[in-house]
Write a protein that holds these residues in place. Structure first.
Motif, PDB file in Angstrom:
ATOM      1  N   CYS A  52       2.506  79.178 -40.851  1.00  0.00           N
ATOM      2  CA  CYS A  52       1.205  78.629 -40.464  1.00  0.00           C
ATOM      3  C   CYS A  52       1.269  77.217 -39.884  1.00  0.00           C
ATOM      4  CB  CYS A  52       0.257  78.644 -41.667  1.00  0.00           C
ATOM      5  SG  CYS A  52      -0.047  80.302 -42.325  1.00  0.00           S
ATOM      6  N   ASN A  53       2.456  76.642 -39.757  1.00  0.00           N
ATOM      7  CA  ASN A  53       2.564  75.290 -39.216  1.00  0.00           C
ATOM      8  C   ASN A  53       1.959  75.199 -37.825  1.00  0.00           C
ATOM      9  OD1 ASN A  53       4.802  75.990 -41.078  1.00  0.00           O
ATOM     10  ND2 ASN A  53       5.250  73.802 -40.920  1.00  0.00           N
ATOM     11  N   PHE A  54       1.332  74.052 -37.535  1.00  0.00           N
ATOM     12  CA  PHE A  54       0.694  73.837 -36.239  1.00  0.00           C
ATOM     13  C   PHE A  54       1.686  74.001 -35.094  1.00  0.00           C
ATOM     14  CE2 PHE A  54      -0.551  71.022 -32.746  1.00  0.00           C
ATOM     15  CZ  PHE A  54      -1.844  71.462 -32.491  1.00  0.00           C
ATOM     16  N   ALA A  55       2.899  73.468 -35.256  1.00  0.00           N
ATOM     17  CA  ALA A  55       3.891  73.540 -34.178  1.00  0.00           C
ATOM     18  C   ALA A  55       4.242  74.986 -33.836  1.00  0.00           C
ATOM     19  CB  ALA A  55       5.149  72.772 -34.577  1.00  0.00           C
ATOM     20  N   VAL A  56       4.226  75.874 -34.835  1.00  0.00           N
ATOM     21  CA  VAL A  56       4.515  77.281 -34.608  1.00  0.00           C
ATOM     22  C   VAL A  56       3.334  77.981 -33.959  1.00  0.00           C
ATOM     23  CG1 VAL A  56       5.009  79.480 -35.768  1.00  0.00           C
ATOM     24  CG2 VAL A  56       6.169  77.380 -36.497  1.00  0.00           C
ATOM     25  N   GLN A  57       2.111  77.630 -34.351  1.00  0.00           N
ATOM     26  CA  GLN A  57       0.911  78.340 -33.918  1.00  0.00           C
ATOM     27  C   GLN A  57       0.326  77.828 -32.603  1.00  0.00           C
ATOM     28  OE1 GLN A  57      -0.248  81.040 -35.438  1.00  0.00           O
ATOM     29  NE2 GLN A  57       1.302  80.893 -37.044  1.00  0.00           N
ATOM     30  N   ARG A  58       0.761  76.675 -32.107  1.00  0.00           N
ATOM     31  CA  ARG A  58       0.100  76.014 -30.972  1.00  0.00           C
ATOM     32  C   ARG A  58      -0.020  76.918 -29.745  1.00  0.00           C
ATOM     33  NH1 ARG A  58       2.737  70.715 -30.449  1.00  0.00           N
ATOM     34  NH2 ARG A  58       4.543  72.064 -30.097  1.00  0.00           N
ATOM     35  N   ASP A  59       1.080  77.519 -29.309  1.00  0.00           N
ATOM     36  CA  ASP A  59       1.029  78.347 -28.106  1.00  0.00           C
ATOM     37  C   ASP A  59       0.171  79.583 -28.319  1.00  0.00           C
ATOM     38  OD1 ASP A  59       2.634  76.546 -26.793  1.00  0.00           O
ATOM     39  OD2 ASP A  59       4.489  77.688 -27.086  1.00  0.00           O
ATOM     40  N   ALA A  60       0.223  80.161 -29.516  1.00  0.00           N
ATOM     41  CA  ALA A  60      -0.605  81.334 -29.811  1.00  0.00           C
ATOM     42  C   ALA A  60      -2.083  80.972 -29.803  1.00  0.00           C
ATOM     43  CB  ALA A  60      -0.214  81.927 -31.162  1.00  0.00           C
ATOM     44  N   MET A  61      -2.429  79.769 -30.272  1.00  0.00           N
ATOM     45  CA  MET A  61      -3.826  79.321 -30.230  1.00  0.00           C
ATOM     46  C   MET A  61      -4.312  79.211 -28.791  1.00  0.00           C
ATOM     47  SD  MET A  61      -4.372  76.448 -33.185  1.00  0.00           S
ATOM     48  CE  MET A  61      -2.853  75.533 -32.984  1.00  0.00           C
ATOM     49  N   ARG A  62      -3.508  78.615 -27.943  1.00  0.00           N
ATOM     50  CA  ARG A  62      -3.890  78.475 -26.539  1.00  0.00           C
ATOM     51  C   ARG A  62      -4.048  79.826 -25.870  1.00  0.00           C
ATOM     52  NH1 ARG A  62       0.293  73.484 -25.736  1.00  0.00           N
ATOM     53  NH2 ARG A  62      -1.202  71.800 -26.131  1.00  0.00           N
ATOM     54  N   ALA A  63      -3.158  80.777 -26.192  1.00  0.00           N
ATOM     55  CA  ALA A  63      -3.259  82.110 -25.614  1.00  0.00           C
ATOM     56  C   ALA A  63      -4.528  82.822 -26.083  1.00  0.00           C
ATOM     57  CB  ALA A  63      -2.021  82.931 -25.984  1.00  0.00           C
ATOM     58  N   ALA A  64      -4.876  82.661 -27.363  1.00  0.00           N
ATOM     59  CA  ALA A  64      -6.091  83.291 -27.890  1.00  0.00           C
ATOM     60  C   ALA A  64      -7.334  82.725 -27.219  1.00  0.00           C
ATOM     61  CB  ALA A  64      -6.170  83.098 -29.402  1.00  0.00           C
ATOM     62  N   GLN A  65      -7.357  81.414 -27.017  1.00  0.00           N
ATOM     63  CA  GLN A  65      -8.483  80.788 -26.331  1.00  0.00           C
ATOM     64  C   GLN A  65      -8.590  81.284 -24.902  1.00  0.00           C
ATOM     65  OE1 GLN A  65     -10.883  79.558 -28.030  1.00  0.00           O
ATOM     66  NE2 GLN A  65     -10.760  77.354 -27.709  1.00  0.00           N
ATOM     67  N   ALA A  66      -7.480  81.358 -24.203  1.00  0.00           N
ATOM     68  CA  ALA A  66      -7.493  81.810 -22.809  1.00  0.00           C
ATOM     69  C   ALA A  66      -7.941  83.261 -22.707  1.00  0.00           C
ATOM     70  CB  ALA A  66      -6.106  81.635 -22.203  1.00  0.00           C
ATOM     71  N   ALA A  67      -7.468  84.105 -23.640  1.00  0.00           N
ATOM     72  CA  ALA A  67      -7.853  85.519 -23.625  1.00  0.00           C
ATOM     73  C   ALA A  67      -9.339  85.701 -23.866  1.00  0.00           C
ATOM     74  CB  ALA A  67      -7.055  86.285 -24.677  1.00  0.00           C
ATOM     75  N   ALA A  68      -9.946  84.773 -24.629  1.00  0.00           N
ATOM     76  CA  ALA A  68     -11.377  84.841 -24.910  1.00  0.00           C
ATOM     77  C   ALA A  68     -12.204  84.142 -23.838  1.00  0.00           C
ATOM     78  CB  ALA A  68     -11.669  84.211 -26.266  1.00  0.00           C
ATOM     79  N   GLY A  69     -11.543  83.639 -22.792  1.00  0.00           N
ATOM     80  CA  GLY A  69     -12.263  82.977 -21.703  1.00  0.00           C
ATOM     81  C   GLY A  69     -12.691  81.568 -22.024  1.00  0.00           C
ATOM     82  N   GLY A  70     -12.088  80.960 -23.049  1.00  0.00           N
ATOM     83  CA  GLY A  70     -12.473  79.606 -23.437  1.00  0.00           C
ATOM     84  C   GLY A  70     -11.439  78.592 -23.039  1.00  0.00           C
ATOM     85  N   SER A  71     -11.737  77.350 -23.339  1.00  0.00           N
ATOM     86  CA  SER A  71     -10.822  76.251 -23.077  1.00  0.00           C
ATOM     87  C   SER A  71      -9.743  76.209 -24.139  1.00  0.00           C
ATOM     88  CB  SER A  71     -11.583  74.916 -23.080  1.00  0.00           C
ATOM     89  OG  SER A  71     -10.701  73.826 -23.167  1.00  0.00           O
ATOM     90  N   ALA A  72      -8.589  75.667 -23.773  1.00  0.00           N
ATOM     91  CA  ALA A  72      -7.515  75.475 -24.747  1.00  0.00           C
ATOM     92  C   ALA A  72      -7.724  74.215 -25.575  1.00  0.00           C
ATOM     93  CB  ALA A  72      -6.168  75.397 -24.034  1.00  0.00           C
ATOM     94  N   GLU A  73      -8.836  73.503 -25.320  1.00  0.00           N
ATOM     95  CA  GLU A  73      -9.089  72.241 -26.023  1.00  0.00           C
ATOM     96  C   GLU A  73      -9.761  72.536 -27.356  1.00  0.00           C
ATOM     97  OE1 GLU A  73      -7.963  69.360 -24.960  1.00  0.00           O
ATOM     98  OE2 GLU A  73      -7.094  70.426 -23.272  1.00  0.00           O
ATOM     99  N   TRP A  74      -8.999  73.044 -28.304  1.00  0.00           N
ATOM    100  CA  TRP A  74      -9.559  73.449 -29.594  1.00  0.00           C
ATOM    101  C   TRP A  74     -10.139  72.283 -30.366  1.00  0.00           C
ATOM    102  CZ3 TRP A  74      -4.307  74.397 -28.502  1.00  0.00           C
ATOM    103  CH2 TRP A  74      -3.426  73.414 -28.973  1.00  0.00           C
ATOM    104  N   GLU A  75      -9.664  71.059 -30.071  1.00  0.00           N
ATOM    105  CA  GLU A  75     -10.121  69.924 -30.852  1.00  0.00           C
ATOM    106  C   GLU A  75     -11.597  69.607 -30.629  1.00  0.00           C
ATOM    107  OE1 GLU A  75      -7.786  69.884 -28.562  1.00  0.00           O
ATOM    108  OE2 GLU A  75      -7.967  68.198 -27.188  1.00  0.00           O
ATOM    109  N   ARG A  76     -12.233  70.214 -29.644  1.00  0.00           N
ATOM    110  CA  ARG A  76     -13.643  69.915 -29.383  1.00  0.00           C
ATOM    111  C   ARG A  76     -14.587  70.682 -30.303  1.00  0.00           C
ATOM    112  NH1 ARG A  76     -13.461  70.120 -22.722  1.00  0.00           N
ATOM    113  NH2 ARG A  76     -12.078  68.333 -22.462  1.00  0.00           N
ATOM    114  N   ASP A  77     -14.093  71.665 -30.990  1.00  0.00           N
ATOM    115  CA  ASP A  77     -14.971  72.483 -31.820  1.00  0.00           C
ATOM    116  C   ASP A  77     -15.221  71.820 -33.160  1.00  0.00           C
ATOM    117  OD1 ASP A  77     -15.015  75.360 -33.746  1.00  0.00           O
ATOM    118  OD2 ASP A  77     -16.402  75.004 -32.111  1.00  0.00           O
ATOM    119  N   SER A  78     -16.387  72.083 -33.734  1.00  0.00           N
ATOM    120  CA  SER A  78     -16.765  71.493 -35.019  1.00  0.00           C
ATOM    121  C   SER A  78     -16.404  72.419 -36.165  1.00  0.00           C
ATOM    122  CB  SER A  78     -18.271  71.235 -35.043  1.00  0.00           C
ATOM    123  OG  SER A  78     -18.703  70.923 -36.355  1.00  0.00           O
ATOM    124  N   ASP A  79     -15.979  71.832 -37.274  1.00  0.00           N
ATOM    125  CA  ASP A  79     -15.680  72.611 -38.473  1.00  0.00           C
ATOM    126  C   ASP A  79     -16.937  73.194 -39.096  1.00  0.00           C
ATOM    127  OD1 ASP A  79     -13.952  73.422 -40.753  1.00  0.00           O
ATOM    128  OD2 ASP A  79     -15.242  72.017 -41.821  1.00  0.00           O
TER     129      ASP A  79
END
Length: 252
Positions: free
Chosen positions: A108-135
């Motif tokens: 679950c480390n961020f360094a391991v998941q980073r590319d997968a997060m960007r791919a998931a965002q792109a597949a959903a038609g969103g931005s790769a800028e995950w830091e903009r979302d609110s908790d």
């Protein structure tokens, strides 16, 4: 002591570098021969928690990052910061043989998941800028894309809300306050005590540790590792706010 609820029956073991970081060098093995072949490399071997608590309809694994501050080793004085956070895997959890080599499923480390997060965002038609979302937004669906919008992290408060949704308001709060948090505190103290004979005490100094846990299917915390120099760089607004609160307490 492990049981079927945590240990499972698949004989999966984690092999990791003794001095690694950022998830580097972590492997899962079922074969004793494969594990023994790595012993000359100074690896650490741990029993894998095969039945972790999962979140979402498809079942995403997560771990918990807790911060512990040591201000004295002799005598031991330690403080566990009161806010943990969760780090999620981007892929649904599975122990199928084909997934054991897939670190995005299990680490679950961020360094391991980073590319997968960007791919998931792109597949959903969103931005790769995950830091903009609110908790604290209203979207409680748990998918790879919704997790990626939050940087694959949840706050402790959000997780408690999830427990309340699953078990009821009072029971959800009690599971964290009376079971998870006390178990984490006991494990942190035990880990630090085990290291005390090997640490040189220095007056007027302190050390901040990042301590990682996984919860099994019965919400019992299991210690994964204790990290020196945990990362405190900006990743999401929630994490940045958490780091700032923590550092104010460290320096007070």
């Amino acid at each position: 002591r492990f049981s079927w609820f945590g240990d499972g029956v698949s004989n999966v073991w984690v092999v990791k570098a003794g001095e690694g970081s950022r998830g580097a060098g972590i492997e899962l093995h079922r074969s004793l021969a494969a594990i023994l072949s790595l012993r000359a490399q100074g690896r650490v071997v741990q029993k894998y928690v095969e039945r972790p608590l999962l979140v979402g309809d498809r079942g995403h694994k997560f771990d918990l990052r807790v911060f512990a501050l040591v201000t004295s080793w002799a005598p031991l004085r330690a403080h566990v910061f009161g806010q943990a956070y969760l780090r999620f895997a981007s892929k649904p959890y599975s122990l199928a043989a084909a997934t054991l080599g897939d670190r995005v499923t299990h680490v679950c480390n961020f360094a391991v998941q980073r590319d997968a997060m960007r791919a998931a965002q792109a597949a959903a038609g969103g931005s790769a800028e995950w830091e903009r979302d609110s908790d604290d937004d209203a979207d409680d669906a748990v998918t790879a894309a919704s997790l990626a919008r939050r940087g694959n992290v949840w706050s402790q408060q959000r997780f408690v809300r999830h427990l309340q949704a699953q078990f009821g308001a009072a029971r959800g709060r009690a599971l964290w306050a009376e079971q998870v948090q006390p178990g984490i505190d006991r494990a942190v103290v035990a880990a630090l005590r085990s290291a005390t004979p090997h640490v040189t005490h220095r007056d007027r100094s302190f050390e901040l540790f990042g301590v990682d846990f996984v919860l099994d299917a019965r919400l019992r915390p299991w210690l994964l590792e204790v990290n020196l120099s945990p990362a405190l760089n900006h990743r999401t607004p929630m994490l940045t706010a958490l780091y700032r609160r923590m550092m104010r307490q460290v320096l007070d």
